[in-house]
Design a protein around this motif. Sequence first.
Motif, mmCIF file in Angstrom:
data_model
loop_
_atom_site.group_PDB
_atom_site.id
_atom_site.type_symbol
_atom_site.label_atom_id
_atom_site.label_comp_id
_atom_site.label_asym_id
_atom_site.label_seq_id
_atom_site.Cartn_x
_atom_site.Cartn_y
_atom_site.Cartn_z
ATOM 1 N N ASP A 168 -8.871 4.560 -7.469
ATOM 2 C CA ASP A 168 -9.059 3.189 -7.961
ATOM 3 C C ASP A 168 -8.263 2.215 -7.098
ATOM 4 O O ASP A 168 -8.806 1.265 -6.567
ATOM 5 C CB ASP A 168 -8.597 3.099 -9.425
ATOM 6 C CG ASP A 168 -9.376 4.035 -10.320
ATOM 7 O OD1 ASP A 168 -10.611 3.942 -10.342
ATOM 8 O OD2 ASP A 168 -8.754 4.889 -10.983
ATOM 9 N N VAL A 212 -6.143 5.616 -10.853
ATOM 10 C CA VAL A 212 -5.686 6.582 -9.851
ATOM 11 C C VAL A 212 -5.350 5.806 -8.581
ATOM 12 O O VAL A 212 -6.145 4.988 -8.118
ATOM 13 C CB VAL A 212 -6.783 7.619 -9.533
ATOM 14 C CG1 VAL A 212 -6.356 8.530 -8.373
ATOM 15 C CG2 VAL A 212 -7.115 8.433 -10.782
ATOM 16 N N MET A 213 -4.158 6.047 -8.041
ATOM 17 C CA MET A 213 -3.748 5.347 -6.828
ATOM 18 C C MET A 213 -3.528 6.344 -5.698
ATOM 19 O O MET A 213 -2.882 7.374 -5.899
ATOM 20 C CB MET A 213 -2.455 4.586 -7.082
ATOM 21 C CG MET A 213 -1.916 3.955 -5.822
ATOM 22 S SD MET A 213 -0.676 2.724 -6.225
ATOM 23 C CE MET A 213 0.304 2.842 -4.743
ATOM 24 N N THR A 214 -4.082 6.041 -4.531
ATOM 25 C CA THR A 214 -3.906 6.932 -3.378
ATOM 26 C C THR A 214 -3.356 6.158 -2.185
ATOM 27 O O THR A 214 -3.772 5.029 -1.916
ATOM 28 C CB THR A 214 -5.226 7.642 -3.021
ATOM 29 O OG1 THR A 214 -5.551 8.566 -4.067
ATOM 30 C CG2 THR A 214 -5.108 8.429 -1.715
ATOM 31 N N ILE A 215 -2.405 6.790 -1.503
ATOM 32 C CA ILE A 215 -1.773 6.212 -0.320
ATOM 33 C C ILE A 215 -2.241 7.001 0.899
ATOM 34 O O ILE A 215 -2.148 8.233 0.922
ATOM 35 C CB ILE A 215 -0.244 6.268 -0.464
ATOM 36 C CG1 ILE A 215 0.163 5.428 -1.677
ATOM 37 C CG2 ILE A 215 0.441 5.771 0.801
ATOM 38 C CD1 ILE A 215 1.345 5.980 -2.413
ATOM 39 N N LEU A 216 -2.762 6.277 1.879
ATOM 40 C CA LEU A 216 -3.369 6.906 3.042
ATOM 41 C C LEU A 216 -2.732 6.387 4.332
ATOM 42 O O LEU A 216 -2.355 5.222 4.400
ATOM 43 C CB LEU A 216 -4.872 6.580 3.079
ATOM 44 C CG LEU A 216 -5.694 7.092 1.891
ATOM 45 C CD1 LEU A 216 -7.058 6.406 1.850
ATOM 46 C CD2 LEU A 216 -5.867 8.601 1.995
ATOM 47 N N HIS A 238 -11.365 9.682 0.368
ATOM 48 C CA HIS A 238 -10.284 9.303 -0.551
ATOM 49 C C HIS A 238 -10.462 7.874 -1.063
ATOM 50 O O HIS A 238 -10.160 7.572 -2.224
ATOM 51 C CB HIS A 238 -8.927 9.451 0.137
ATOM 52 C CG HIS A 238 -8.441 10.864 0.208
ATOM 53 N ND1 HIS A 238 -7.959 11.529 -0.891
ATOM 54 C CD2 HIS A 238 -8.390 11.740 1.233
ATOM 55 C CE1 HIS A 238 -7.617 12.759 -0.542
ATOM 56 N NE2 HIS A 238 -7.859 12.914 0.744
ATOM 57 N N GLN A 257 -12.756 7.827 -3.996
ATOM 58 C CA GLN A 257 -12.359 8.507 -5.230
ATOM 59 C C GLN A 257 -11.208 7.844 -5.981
ATOM 60 O O GLN A 257 -11.049 8.079 -7.176
ATOM 61 C CB GLN A 257 -12.016 9.963 -4.898
ATOM 62 C CG GLN A 257 -13.269 10.712 -4.439
ATOM 63 C CD GLN A 257 -12.983 12.153 -4.089
ATOM 64 O OE1 GLN A 257 -11.829 12.562 -4.031
ATOM 65 N NE2 GLN A 257 -14.034 12.914 -3.854
#
Lengths: 249, 249
Positions: free
Chosen positions: A175, A154-158, A170, A173
């Motif tokens: 990866d 899972v990739m998240t951009i913040l 975030h 949670q």
Amino acid sequence: MTGVVYGVGLGPGDPELITLKADRLIREAGVVAYFRKKGRAGHARTIVEGRLRPTVVEIAMEYPVTTEIPLSDPRYNAVLADFYDRSCDALRCLTDAGQDVVVLAEGDPFFYGSFMHIHSRMQHHCPIEVVPAVTGMSAAWTATGHPITWGDDVMTILAGTLAEDKLARHMTQADALVIMKIGRNFSKVVRALQASGRFNAAWLVEFASQDGQKICRLSDFDGKVTPYFSIIVVHGQGRRPETKTEQSQ
Amino acid sequence: MTGVVYGVGLGPGDPELITLKADRLIREAGVVAYFRKKGRAGHARTIVEGRLRPTVVEIAMEYPVTTEIPLSDPRYNAVLADFYDRSCDALRCLTDAGQDVVVLAEGDPFFYGSFMHIHSRMQHHCPIEVVPAVTGMSAAWTATGHPITWGDDVMTILAGTLAEDKLARHMTQADALVIMKIGRNFSKVVRALQASGRFNAAWLVEFASQDGQKICRLSDFDGKVTPYFSIIVVHGQGRRPETKTEQSQ
């Protein structure tokens, strides 16, 4: 016939990372428009140096000076909205007269880009064609020399502008992580990475793909972060077929 | 002198969305290598059609047939790992002899790409240079005609292979979403979007930037989803300067 607005992504900064399609549109353009700070050459304009027709008409849309207005002040947004409105009024004179306009957009136009302010104002007035591009974050993780995501990571951009607890939640949670807009939010982002246990795996990339590119482990960084073009990257470690080396260990 | 492995991203499929740098490396290549299914031309190879030197040496690395082994079976990973090992043994013969090899990689090589299996096996044996590219997801959100992220939107990228509850949890917490690998996971992904209240805002894009590109609201979709090159997109709605039209409403 109404003219077309082309939102042409220029990619992360290296002029060789422009796509063939963007290169063609830029070289053929009769009118190009781009945002820049007052008194600067402009980053978008610099990337295309040497590609424009000698007869091209250039429209430099210069940001109003807003340093005296805090970001949280409603006047900040009002001044910017007025600036975008006036810029689009000017572009619309051209498209109404049948003139195509190539808008030079840093990065990928629809990914946190300023082109969308033109798009939202022009989309009901003329055809718009957007050319996607290599993102700054792709250049950043490529610069680290390691894949950003594997398997079902899972990739998240913040954005560093978010609240510290939201950032940390975030970060815990996902990866793989990409954190942008870190300039004046640097200390907060570092605290959130520490709180979420991701600090030691984080890399800082400045000026990815550009002159002066710098890459280091965030834990080794002791300078002052570049306000622009700085990205923090945490690589995912997801499922992958093992290598011989790993199997033999 | 050891040869260099170039991991050259080809972008989402439209041959005009290749970068100038990738185009140059492909045209100059003495040896190109690429993955493909047995009996197929190969998607990566198809994208570069017409650009290779007449004298180029082509190494087609053909995936072993694994349809009879379930993904969850440890033998699946073992067969693939062995395939990647043998492919890299072959490439290493070339690089050890001083020959550069251009590996054609669909999308962006370090973003959920199969190039990383080469990278992890070759990185201690020869220099590797990676050329980032336009991602398939950029092509997908561009195809929808709307910006994917604004202001400080949180964006999360998910694989349809994840568990339904994990999918739904991430869908609830992010502003903008990209969901990949949805082929055989389509019903599960739809249920997770419904459970998280994001279903009505979701778009389905098939074959983004390629022949046969199709875009529709997910709620309007009643066909059978393409197993490959299908991406679901949910746009963020973050902070943005208002347009005149919105202000006057």
